[in-house]
Design a protein around this motif. Structure first.
Motif, PDB file in Angstrom:
ATOM      1  N   LYS A 118      19.614 -33.538  33.083  1.00  0.00           N
ATOM      2  CA  LYS A 118      19.891 -32.217  33.663  1.00  0.00           C
ATOM      3  C   LYS A 118      21.293 -32.194  34.258  1.00  0.00           C
ATOM      4  O   LYS A 118      21.774 -33.193  34.793  1.00  0.00           O
ATOM      5  N   ALA A 175      23.645 -31.262  37.131  1.00  0.00           N
ATOM      6  CA  ALA A 175      23.726 -30.859  38.536  1.00  0.00           C
ATOM      7  C   ALA A 175      24.965 -29.985  38.715  1.00  0.00           C
ATOM      8  O   ALA A 175      26.077 -30.387  38.359  1.00  0.00           O
ATOM      9  N   GLU A 210      23.138 -35.554  42.726  1.00  0.00           N
ATOM     10  CA  GLU A 210      22.830 -34.266  43.355  1.00  0.00           C
ATOM     11  C   GLU A 210      23.440 -34.099  44.739  1.00  0.00           C
ATOM     12  O   GLU A 210      23.458 -32.994  45.284  1.00  0.00           O
ATOM     13  N   GLY A 213      22.169 -26.589  42.465  1.00  0.00           N
ATOM     14  CA  GLY A 213      20.919 -26.619  41.701  1.00  0.00           C
ATOM     15  C   GLY A 213      21.187 -27.191  40.328  1.00  0.00           C
ATOM     16  O   GLY A 213      22.302 -27.639  40.030  1.00  0.00           O
ATOM     17  N   TYR A 214      20.174 -27.211  39.471  1.00  0.00           N
ATOM     18  CA  TYR A 214      20.335 -27.692  38.103  1.00  0.00           C
ATOM     19  C   TYR A 214      20.698 -26.539  37.177  1.00  0.00           C
ATOM     20  O   TYR A 214      20.132 -25.452  37.260  1.00  0.00           O
ATOM     21  N   GLU A 224      13.120 -26.624  37.713  1.00  0.00           N
ATOM     22  CA  GLU A 224      13.460 -27.980  38.167  1.00  0.00           C
ATOM     23  C   GLU A 224      14.137 -27.932  39.534  1.00  0.00           C
ATOM     24  O   GLU A 224      13.902 -28.786  40.388  1.00  0.00           O
ATOM     25  N   THR A 225      14.982 -26.940  39.734  1.00  0.00           N
ATOM     26  CA  THR A 225      15.676 -26.787  41.012  1.00  0.00           C
ATOM     27  C   THR A 225      14.666 -26.542  42.127  1.00  0.00           C
ATOM     28  O   THR A 225      14.731 -27.170  43.198  1.00  0.00           O
ATOM     29  N   GLU A 226      13.735 -25.650  41.876  1.00  0.00           N
ATOM     30  CA  GLU A 226      12.722 -25.333  42.889  1.00  0.00           C
ATOM     31  C   GLU A 226      11.873 -26.558  43.221  1.00  0.00           C
ATOM     32  O   GLU A 226      11.527 -26.802  44.380  1.00  0.00           O
TER      33      GLU A 226
END
Length: 552
Positions: free
Chosen positions: A220, A222, A359, A415-416, A422-424
């Motif tokens: 993913k 970032a 991240e 976030g991603y 995925e972020t949540e």
């Protein structure tokens, strides 16, 4: 959690930082180039580049991107080891208002294809050794503009010899065909003719799509904004300022600059203080790395445990002159106490740990740099950073109790990229980032890393952390490297298995297990031992337990 770590801050380090005076990373870069214009910024294979020369070259690269019609926010992929071309392309991309997408040169075509498609990159700069990978990965991507650069393209006359050896003697450039591609110098020349127009940038603009390793699924991106990175650079700058001298430091960069650790620490933070930066293109070639080190008055080195261990196991390393050494910082993986103790004995300065994630841009905790010995901690939360240790239900646990390390601060990613679910999942509602790492905080505010949550081994209901087993095994003088994993066991659910690279070829499984009995409680003692010539590693040298587990 109350900010108990502030009591342990060295004198002069602020509790909080303010980046209102830094509108973007471009402003930070341009200020450094003006201030240190005549000083050497980078050295690669003996070739020096001053801050003034770096500023001019990045201006040309930015001009080239603008001549192609690239707009603010478009993505530019960079796929190179540590060469002079990298910082030129990096800062040139940022100056054009574009987003840097760092790619590991060792990617397979499948991995590169995913990253190019996912990021939507429209341009790429790639070293010719890996152009064949791009040839197989480019179909279906948005790439329209390609720069292919030989390793020695920025080395002047010496580059001709370097390129000849790489291409024809070592045969390290597989055949490739990428129609419409141009060379790096040709791109700079085109940009110089075009000219460069500054692009307004602010804190919320994305600077990097920095892809995670993908160990928990698909890789993913970032989203790291100018504010995220500027915050982390400012945090790190404040942390190192009491022990470094502006315009006089010499940092050696063996970790790849496309990795977040070296990117923020070596490339950006030490840019702020006008340091000289020695680029090591192939850190796996330890003899050549040691030879390069010996030519210069190195004051700072960053790395991972496996790199420091490899240096200590090289017979010529201890012969170097370490009288100028000032700071050694380890991160990326846990530093083992036996390695830190040997480092202090050989080099004369402590190997201090820092901790962070892609991240978190990456630094979240760093040990005070005035410490005189290894303390086992990953440091104190840095300025404007909060750490919360939480159980599986998200509830904060008391001091000294192990839980998941969670982080909140201005350096934590936006976030991603294009992955809201995925972020949540990775953020709590109060914006604390779930790291997936297990650890605890002591009463003085020092954070201790226990292990990755997903790597924990469950033996008869008891938690066993691989780091603890690995450190015990590493204390044996006949061991060079070790990795521990959990394997299925009909009696205990899981059992500990270790993979060992021997220093002593006569070392036996029995001797190692008996050694562990003196250091570990019964259920933590390895049940299986496998000797290997080498262990699988990531691009920065971290041992890939996942690969060992898949093959176990």
């Amino acid at each position: 959690m109350e900010r108990i770590w502030l009591q342990s801050y060295p004198e002069g380090i602020p509790a909080d930082i303010d980046i209102d005076h830094i509108p973007s990373l471009v402003a930070l870069f341009e200020d450094a180039c003006r201030k240190y214009a005549d000083k050497v910024a980078y050295i690669s294979m003996g070739k020096e580049m001053t801050y003034g020369e770096l500023e001019a070259a990045t201006r040309d690269f930015a001009g080239w991107l603008q001549s192609l019609g690239l707009k603010k926010g478009e993505r530019v992929a960079l796929m190179m080891p540590n060469l002079l071309q990298y910082p030129v392309a990096l800062f040139g991309t940022l100056r054009a208002g574009c987003v840097v997408v760092n790619c590991n040169p060792l990617y397979t075509p499948h991995e590169l294809e995913h990253q190019l498609k996912d990021s939507g990159a429209v341009a790429i700069v790639i070293v010719e050794n890996f152009a064949h990978t791009l040839q197989r990965a480019i179909a279906g991507s948005a790439i329209r503009h390609i720069v292919v650069t030989p390793l020695g393209e920025m080395l002047g006359a010496k580059g001709i010899l370097v390129n000849f050896v790489i291409r024809h003697v070592k045969k390290m450039v597989p055949a490739w065909k990428l129609p419409g591609s141009i060379g790096f110098k040709a791109a700079l020349a085109a940009g110089r003719r075009q000219g460069y127009k500054p692009v307004p940038l602010d804190h919320d603009d994305i600077a990097f799509l920095q892809y995670t390793g993908g160990t928990t699924g698909v890789s993913k991106g970032a989203m790291l904004t100018h504010a995220n990175i500027a915050s982390n650079v400012t945090q790190a700058y404040n942390w190192i300022r009491p022990v470094v001298h502006e315009g006089k430091e010499f940092i050696i960069t063996a970790l790849p600059l496309y990795h977040i650790f070296a990117l923020t620490a070596n490339c950006l933070t030490f840019l702020m203080i006008g340091a000289r930066n020695l680029l090591i293109a192939n850190p796996r070639d330890i003899p050549n790395f040691v030879k390069e080190w010996g030519k210069y008055p190195v004051t700072v080195v960053t790395g991972v445990n496996t790199l420091f261990n490899a240096l200590l196991n090289n017979p010529d390393f201890a012969k170097l002159d370490f009288s100028t050494m000032n700071v050694t910082l380890g991160g990326g993986m846990a530093v083992q106490a036996p390695v830190a103790e040997r480092w202090l004995k050989v080099v004369g300065v402590p190997l201090l740990q820092a901790y962070g994630l892609t991240e978190t841009s990456p630094a979240a905790t760093i040990n005070p740099l005035d410490m005189h010995e290894f303390n086992g901690a990953i440091g104190l939360p840095i300025s404007s950073t909060e750490v919360s240790i939480r159980d599986d239900s998200g509830k904060e646990v008391p001091v000294k109790q192990v839980g998941e390390i969670c982080i909140r601060g201005p350096q934590v990613m936006k976030g991603y990229w294009q992955r809201p679910d995925e972020t949540e999942h990775v953020f709590y509602p109060d914006r604390f980032l779930r790291t997936g790492d297990m650890g605890y905080v002591d009463p003085q505010g020092f954070v201790f890393l226990v292990d990755r949550k997903k790597d924990m081994i469950l033996v008869s209901g008891f938690n066993v952390y691989p780091n603890e087993v690995e450190e015990a095994v590493a204390m044996h003088p006949g061991v060079i490297d070790v990795a521990a994993i959990g394997v299925a066991d009909e009696h205990s659910g899981e059992a500990v298995k270790i993979f060992v690279v021997r220093k002593d070829p006569n070392l036996t499984e029995h001797a190692l297990i008996e050694h562990c009995r003196t250091l570990l409680t019964g259920y933590k003692i390895p049940k299986h031992v496998e000797f290997r010539d080498d262990l699988p590693r990531t691009n920065v040298g971290k041992i890939l337990r996942r690969a060992l587990k898949e093959g176990a």
